[in-house]
Design a protein around this motif. Sequence first.
Motif, mmCIF file in Angstrom:
data_model
loop_
_atom_site.group_PDB
_atom_site.id
_atom_site.type_symbol
_atom_site.label_atom_id
_atom_site.label_comp_id
_atom_site.label_asym_id
_atom_site.label_seq_id
_atom_site.Cartn_x
_atom_site.Cartn_y
_atom_site.Cartn_z
ATOM 1 N N GLY A 107 0.814 -1.207 0.000
ATOM 2 C CA GLY A 107 0.000 0.000 0.000
ATOM 3 C C GLY A 107 0.848 1.257 0.000
ATOM 4 N N GLN A 108 1.939 1.242 0.749
ATOM 5 C CA GLN A 108 2.849 2.396 0.784
ATOM 6 C C GLN A 108 3.442 2.640 -0.603
ATOM 7 N N ILE A 109 3.901 1.581 -1.243
ATOM 8 C CA ILE A 109 4.501 1.699 -2.576
ATOM 9 C C ILE A 109 3.470 2.199 -3.584
ATOM 10 N N MET A 110 2.256 1.659 -3.533
ATOM 11 C CA MET A 110 1.224 2.106 -4.473
ATOM 12 C C MET A 110 0.900 3.592 -4.260
ATOM 13 N N ALA A 111 0.867 4.046 -3.012
ATOM 14 C CA ALA A 111 0.632 5.469 -2.740
ATOM 15 C C ALA A 111 1.796 6.303 -3.266
ATOM 16 N N ALA A 112 3.019 5.844 -3.063
ATOM 17 C CA ALA A 112 4.201 6.581 -3.528
ATOM 18 C C ALA A 112 4.230 6.664 -5.050
ATOM 19 N N VAL A 113 3.920 5.572 -5.725
ATOM 20 C CA VAL A 113 3.895 5.573 -7.194
ATOM 21 C C VAL A 113 2.829 6.546 -7.687
ATOM 22 N N GLY A 114 1.660 6.519 -7.081
ATOM 23 C CA GLY A 114 0.602 7.451 -7.464
ATOM 24 C C GLY A 114 1.040 8.897 -7.301
ATOM 25 N N ASP A 142 4.471 14.012 2.605
ATOM 26 C CA ASP A 142 3.778 13.721 3.864
ATOM 27 C C ASP A 142 2.261 13.660 3.666
ATOM 28 N N GLU A 143 1.717 14.582 2.878
ATOM 29 C CA GLU A 143 0.274 14.592 2.638
ATOM 30 C C GLU A 143 -0.167 13.359 1.852
ATOM 31 N N ALA A 144 0.589 13.014 0.813
ATOM 32 C CA ALA A 144 0.212 11.868 -0.020
ATOM 33 C C ALA A 144 0.326 10.550 0.739
ATOM 34 N N ILE A 173 10.458 5.838 4.643
ATOM 35 C CA ILE A 173 9.486 5.957 3.546
ATOM 36 C C ILE A 173 9.672 7.301 2.847
ATOM 37 N N ARG A 174 9.717 8.381 3.616
ATOM 38 C CA ARG A 174 9.908 9.715 3.032
ATOM 39 C C ARG A 174 11.227 9.766 2.259
#
Length: 156
Positions: A103-110, A124-126, A140-141
């Motif tokens: 989920g973290q990776i998918m959010a970062a890619v988006g 941070d917001e995303a 993560i950041r």
Amino acid sequence: MTTLNVNGRLQAVSSGDDTPILWVLRDELGMTGTKFGCGMAMCGACTVHLDGSPIRSCITPTSAAAGLAVTTIEAMHADRVGQVVQKAWEELGVAQCGYCQAGQIMAAVGLLKATPRPSEQQIDEAMSGNICRCGTYPRIRAAVKLASGRLPGAAQ
């Protein structure tokens, strides 16, 4: 019977239109990379992309995906931005237990597809809707920033 476009392949599924995409992916299609965390769209473990935008698959009904592309963590090995993000994750040792990482990776890619050079505030917001119970937020950041620096300025 419903047909979904999952990772570029049309998939016939028999679940009802109100069945959350998460359960279709995991139970019908055997794609267990997307995780169940809370079932209330609060933790982000179930994040997938729907036509390129991150969504919470635990509350998104299958009917919402009709005619749209569902992309999961399983497709990130073939996605240029996904490859860069996963490499940054590995290099910085982001994962601890690993449960939330899809989920973290998918959010970062988006985020990086929409904003290739995000500020720390944008990162941070995303990423704020994705909970990491191990607390790897600084890594993560850093991984998102590392990946950003390795991508061209144009969206993919």
